[in-house]
Design a protein around this motif. Structure first.
Motif, short mmCIF file in Angstrom:
data_model
loop_
_atom_site.label_atom_id
_atom_site.label_comp_id
_atom_site.label_asym_id
_atom_site.label_seq_id
_atom_site.Cartn_x
_atom_site.Cartn_y
_atom_site.Cartn_z
N GLN A 54 0.83 -1.21 0.00
CA GLN A 54 0.00 0.00 0.00
C GLN A 54 0.86 1.25 0.00
O GLN A 54 0.54 2.23 -0.67
CB GLN A 54 -0.94 0.00 1.20
N PHE A 55 1.95 1.22 0.75
CA PHE A 55 2.87 2.36 0.78
C PHE A 55 3.41 2.64 -0.62
O PHE A 55 3.40 3.77 -1.09
CB PHE A 55 4.02 2.06 1.76
N LEU A 56 3.88 1.59 -1.30
CA LEU A 56 4.41 1.76 -2.65
C LEU A 56 3.33 2.24 -3.62
O LEU A 56 3.58 3.09 -4.48
CB LEU A 56 5.03 0.46 -3.16
N SER A 57 2.13 1.70 -3.49
CA SER A 57 1.04 2.10 -4.37
C SER A 57 0.64 3.56 -4.18
O SER A 57 0.11 4.18 -5.10
CB SER A 57 -0.18 1.21 -4.14
N GLY A 58 0.90 4.09 -3.01
CA GLY A 58 0.54 5.48 -2.72
C GLY A 58 1.54 6.50 -3.24
O GLY A 58 1.28 7.70 -3.20
N ARG A 59 2.67 6.04 -3.76
CA ARG A 59 3.68 6.95 -4.30
C ARG A 59 3.56 7.03 -5.80
O ARG A 59 3.44 6.03 -6.49
CB ARG A 59 5.10 6.48 -3.94
N SER A 60 3.55 8.22 -6.30
CA SER A 60 3.52 8.44 -7.73
C SER A 60 4.16 9.79 -8.01
O SER A 60 4.29 10.62 -7.11
CB SER A 60 2.08 8.42 -8.24
N TYR A 82 6.27 19.62 -1.15
CA TYR A 82 4.95 19.26 -0.67
C TYR A 82 4.01 19.29 -1.88
O TYR A 82 3.88 20.31 -2.53
CB TYR A 82 4.48 20.23 0.42
N GLY A 83 3.40 18.17 -2.17
CA GLY A 83 2.56 18.07 -3.35
C GLY A 83 1.33 18.95 -3.28
O GLY A 83 0.66 19.01 -2.25
N ALA A 84 1.04 19.64 -4.38
CA ALA A 84 -0.16 20.47 -4.48
C ALA A 84 -1.24 19.73 -5.27
O ALA A 84 -2.28 20.30 -5.56
CB ALA A 84 0.18 21.80 -5.16
N GLU A 85 -0.97 18.49 -5.61
CA GLU A 85 -1.95 17.65 -6.30
C GLU A 85 -1.83 16.25 -5.73
O GLU A 85 -0.82 15.88 -5.15
CB GLU A 85 -1.69 17.64 -7.81
N ALA A 86 -2.88 15.49 -5.89
CA ALA A 86 -2.86 14.11 -5.40
C ALA A 86 -1.96 13.27 -6.29
O ALA A 86 -1.92 13.44 -7.50
CB ALA A 86 -4.28 13.55 -5.41
N ALA A 87 -1.24 12.37 -5.64
CA ALA A 87 -0.42 11.40 -6.39
C ALA A 87 -1.35 10.32 -6.92
O ALA A 87 -2.04 9.66 -6.16
CB ALA A 87 0.64 10.80 -5.48
N ILE A 88 -1.40 10.20 -8.24
CA ILE A 88 -2.28 9.21 -8.86
C ILE A 88 -1.39 8.21 -9.60
O ILE A 88 -0.67 8.57 -10.53
CB ILE A 88 -3.27 9.87 -9.84
#
Length: 175
Positions: free
Chosen positions: A8-14, A153-159
């Motif tokens: 899940q951790f890896l899947s959450g990174r983009s 800090y991301g300003a958009e969701a990592a998809i």
């Protein structure tokens, strides 16, 4: 952390290309850099180096060198992960070139995962003019930039994009 949590951790990174106008705390950046330094190394030679770029004008020049990819200019930090051929070739001759490239790639991966664990976003950027980056950062001839790693800090969701089924990549015992 169990295997499911790690998955899940890896899947959450983009890759993220939009960043908040917010500086990264120096202590947090130092922690992430130390995590990168934990990457494996052939013979523990550590044939990699990182140029930490915070200066907005230097990031702008790097953005131009990176085929005008704007996220390089807009990220508060760009980590230019480099292969250091001298370190690895001193021990492994010509094969050391490959080891230096591999090690720089592994370090960059550790940096991305450390940043993700810290709630930061990254974008691995490999599309750039090596000679321009070399000139901008005054890199010695034996240093090769491998990636411009945008960090912030991301300003958009990592998809996460769709991926091929893993079985398309796997071969048993021979091709």
């Amino acid at each position: 952390m169990n295997l499911s949590d790690f998955g899940q951790f890896l899947s959450g990174r983009s890759s993220v290309r939009q960043y908040e106008d917010r500086e990264i705390e120096p202590e947090l950046l130092e922690t992430i850099l130390k995590l990168g330094a934990r990457a494996p190394s052939a013979g523990n030679v550590e044939s990699w180096d990182i140029v930490v770029v915070r200066d907005p004008s230097v990031r702008e020049f790097l953005s131009d060198a990176a085929l005008n990819q704007e996220h390089i200019a807009h990220a508060p930090v760009v980590l230019v992960v480099c292969a250091n051929y001298v370190r690895s070739m001193a021990r492994y001759s010509e094969r050391g070139i490959l080891y230096a490239l591999e090690e720089a790639s592994i370090v960059a991966t550790y940096l991305m995962l450390g940043a993700h664990a810290a709630g930061l976003a990254t974008c691995w950027t490999a599309g750039f003019d090596d000679d321009q980056v070399r000139d901008i950062l005054k890199l010695p001839n034996h240093i090769r930039p491998v990636t411009l790693l945008a960090l912030g800090y991301g300003a958009e969701a990592a998809i996460s994009p769709a991926r091929r089924d893993v079985q398309e990549h796997i071969h048993q015992d021979e091709w």
